[in-house]
Design a protein around this motif. Structure first.
Motif, PDB file in Angstrom:
ATOM      1  N   VAL A 185     -29.330  43.254  -2.002  1.00 52.01           N
ATOM      2  CA  VAL A 185     -28.481  44.424  -1.617  1.00 52.01           C
ATOM      3  C   VAL A 185     -28.709  45.430  -2.413  1.00 52.01           C
ATOM      4  CG1 VAL A 185     -26.531  43.057  -0.481  1.00 52.01           C
ATOM      5  CG2 VAL A 185     -26.484  43.277  -3.008  1.00 52.01           C
ATOM      6  N   VAL A 186     -29.350  45.173  -3.725  1.00 52.59           N
ATOM      7  CA  VAL A 186     -29.710  46.383  -4.662  1.00 52.59           C
ATOM      8  C   VAL A 186     -30.956  47.180  -4.225  1.00 52.59           C
ATOM      9  CG1 VAL A 186     -30.142  47.022  -7.169  1.00 52.59           C
ATOM     10  CG2 VAL A 186     -28.248  45.448  -6.462  1.00 52.59           C
ATOM     11  N   LEU A 187     -31.971  46.322  -4.088  1.00 49.75           N
ATOM     12  CA  LEU A 187     -33.399  47.047  -3.685  1.00 49.75           C
ATOM     13  C   LEU A 187     -33.217  48.113  -2.431  1.00 49.75           C
ATOM     14  CD1 LEU A 187     -36.216  44.852  -5.312  1.00 49.75           C
ATOM     15  CD2 LEU A 187     -34.951  46.750  -6.166  1.00 49.75           C
ATOM     16  N   PRO A 188     -32.743  47.420  -1.544  1.00 48.99           N
ATOM     17  CA  PRO A 188     -32.605  48.308  -0.159  1.00 48.99           C
ATOM     18  C   PRO A 188     -31.920  49.364  -0.467  1.00 48.99           C
ATOM     19  CG  PRO A 188     -31.918  46.123   0.384  1.00 48.99           C
ATOM     20  CD  PRO A 188     -32.218  46.111  -1.285  1.00 48.99           C
ATOM     21  N   ARG A 189     -31.159  49.618  -1.635  1.00 48.24           N
ATOM     22  CA  ARG A 189     -30.345  51.012  -1.633  1.00 48.24           C
ATOM     23  C   ARG A 189     -30.996  51.641  -2.794  1.00 48.24           C
ATOM     24  NH1 ARG A 189     -25.423  50.368  -4.279  1.00 48.24           N
ATOM     25  NH2 ARG A 189     -24.974  52.661  -3.503  1.00 48.24           N
ATOM     26  N   LEU A 190     -31.972  51.146  -3.449  1.00 43.07           N
ATOM     27  CA  LEU A 190     -32.993  52.053  -4.391  1.00 43.07           C
ATOM     28  C   LEU A 190     -33.932  53.023  -3.823  1.00 43.07           C
ATOM     29  CD1 LEU A 190     -33.829  52.410  -7.616  1.00 43.07           C
ATOM     30  CD2 LEU A 190     -35.339  50.467  -7.089  1.00 43.07           C
ATOM     31  N   PRO A 212     -26.405  56.161  -0.939  1.00 43.52           N
ATOM     32  CA  PRO A 212     -25.046  55.968  -1.136  1.00 43.52           C
ATOM     33  C   PRO A 212     -24.403  55.045  -0.014  1.00 43.52           C
ATOM     34  CG  PRO A 212     -25.539  58.131   0.164  1.00 43.52           C
ATOM     35  CD  PRO A 212     -26.872  57.422  -0.383  1.00 43.52           C
ATOM     36  N   ARG A 213     -25.201  54.465   0.973  1.00 47.10           N
ATOM     37  CA  ARG A 213     -24.716  53.421   2.021  1.00 47.10           C
ATOM     38  C   ARG A 213     -24.708  52.358   0.959  1.00 47.10           C
ATOM     39  NH1 ARG A 213     -29.155  53.577   6.393  1.00 47.10           N
ATOM     40  NH2 ARG A 213     -30.264  53.589   4.662  1.00 47.10           N
ATOM     41  N   ALA A 214     -23.880  51.406   1.778  1.00 49.37           N
ATOM     42  CA  ALA A 214     -23.352  50.049   1.153  1.00 49.37           C
ATOM     43  C   ALA A 214     -24.390  49.100   1.762  1.00 49.37           C
ATOM     44  CB  ALA A 214     -22.037  49.780   1.458  1.00 49.37           C
ATOM     45  N   ALA A 215     -24.625  47.939   1.109  1.00 42.59           N
ATOM     46  CA  ALA A 215     -25.443  46.889   1.748  1.00 42.59           C
ATOM     47  C   ALA A 215     -24.480  45.326   1.509  1.00 42.59           C
ATOM     48  CB  ALA A 215     -26.808  46.646   0.944  1.00 42.59           C
ATOM     49  N   THR A 252     -29.749  41.129   5.236  1.00 46.56           N
ATOM     50  CA  THR A 252     -29.185  42.175   4.603  1.00 46.56           C
ATOM     51  C   THR A 252     -28.832  43.646   5.778  1.00 46.56           C
ATOM     52  OG1 THR A 252     -30.055  41.937   2.599  1.00 46.56           O
ATOM     53  CG2 THR A 252     -29.308  43.974   2.830  1.00 46.56           C
ATOM     54  N   ALA A 253     -27.654  43.984   5.736  1.00 46.82           N
ATOM     55  CA  ALA A 253     -27.556  45.280   6.459  1.00 46.82           C
ATOM     56  C   ALA A 253     -26.925  46.311   5.722  1.00 46.82           C
ATOM     57  CB  ALA A 253     -26.147  44.820   7.778  1.00 46.82           C
ATOM     58  N   LEU A 254     -27.387  47.541   6.097  1.00 47.59           N
ATOM     59  CA  LEU A 254     -26.958  48.958   5.597  1.00 47.59           C
ATOM     60  C   LEU A 254     -25.779  49.198   6.489  1.00 47.59           C
ATOM     61  CD1 LEU A 254     -30.325  50.002   4.220  1.00 47.59           C
ATOM     62  CD2 LEU A 254     -28.135  49.682   2.706  1.00 47.59           C
ATOM     63  N   GLY A 255     -24.925  50.059   5.804  1.00 49.93           N
ATOM     64  CA  GLY A 255     -23.868  50.670   6.723  1.00 49.93           C
ATOM     65  C   GLY A 255     -23.212  51.801   5.957  1.00 49.93           C
TER      66      GLY A 255
END
Ligand code: GLY
Length: 235
Positions: free
Chosen positions: A106-111, A136-139, A196-199
């Protein structure tokens, strides 16, 4: 208290903390049952207020990095800090010299910063030049585990993967190819898959992750139904 994971890129006394994540260690909903390696995670952690984040940096992460330098063992790499927020303040549960699982999902998809650039900078002694940029999206990540895990479990069940929603990423862990020349996957471990999903926010990411989980299956598969609940409605 409540558990929090803060992983950092470190090179000597330069510490770049990543966005926080929260793991779900117990096997069943509402944190019931024995501990696992992690049944799901989310990031950011909305109730990790910036004052807490600053406290983690000032009181734990930076002093730890400095201590390793002063002991003649400067650390280069990823330091995983498993923290507990208690009434007596922030406590360290554990340090690991590696990424965490499933927090990394959940951290690397937001990096947004190129991970290879960061690792090269650590290697070449110029991490201080790097600024981390975040989506800025959540994972939200949900782990699909074998029946019986974290105790004994059978292996070799065929894994079925359907149509996954947009903005999801499937991570394959305790699985292997059924044999040479086939693309069929079978289970081979306790934690088999993580999706993992981003939203736009935690709620949106969570509902997309659960939609995706409905597209995955193998005999005996189980997962927690309350991943990220602790984050909903909190600030
Ligand atoms: N999720 C816990 C760990 O990676 O150690």
């Amino acid at each position: 208290g409540e558990e929090l994971t803060v992983m950092s890129f470190i090179e000597g006394e330069t510490v770049l903390p990543m966005e926080a994540a929260q793991d779900h260690k117990a096997v069943w909903d509402n944190d019931q049952g024995p501990n696992t390696g992690g049944m799901g995670a989310y990031s950011p952690v909305p109730h990790m207020l910036s004052a807490l984040f600053d406290q983690a940096y000032d009181d734990i992460l930076l002093p730890t990095a400095k201590a390793m330098v002063s002991e003649g063992r400067p650390f280069k790499g990823i330091l995983y800090a498993g923290l507990m927020i208690t009434r007596k303040g922030m406590q360290v549960i554990e340090f690991n010299a590696r990424f965490g699982d499933p927090e990394t999902q959940v951290v690397l998809p937001r990096l947004k910063t190129d991970l290879v650039e960061i690792l090269l900078a650590i290697h070449e002694g110029r991490l201080a030049e790097i600024e981390l940029e975040w989506d800025p999206r959540a994972a939200v990540a949900i782990v699909l585990a074998s029946a019986g895990y974290p105790g004994d479990y059978d292996r070799g069940y065929e894994i079925k993967i359907g149509d996954l929603p947009a903005d999801t990423e499937l991570y394959i862990a305790g699985a292997k190819l059924a044999g040479e020349g086939t693309e069929r996957l079978v289970t081979s471990g306790g934690r088999v898959l993580a999706l993992t999903a981003l939203g736009a926010d935690i709620e949106a990411a969570r509902s997309k992750a659960y939609e995706g989980i409905g597209e995955l299956n193998f005999e005996g598969a189980h997962y927690r139904r309350d991943i990220a609940n602790k984050a909903i409605g909190r600030c």
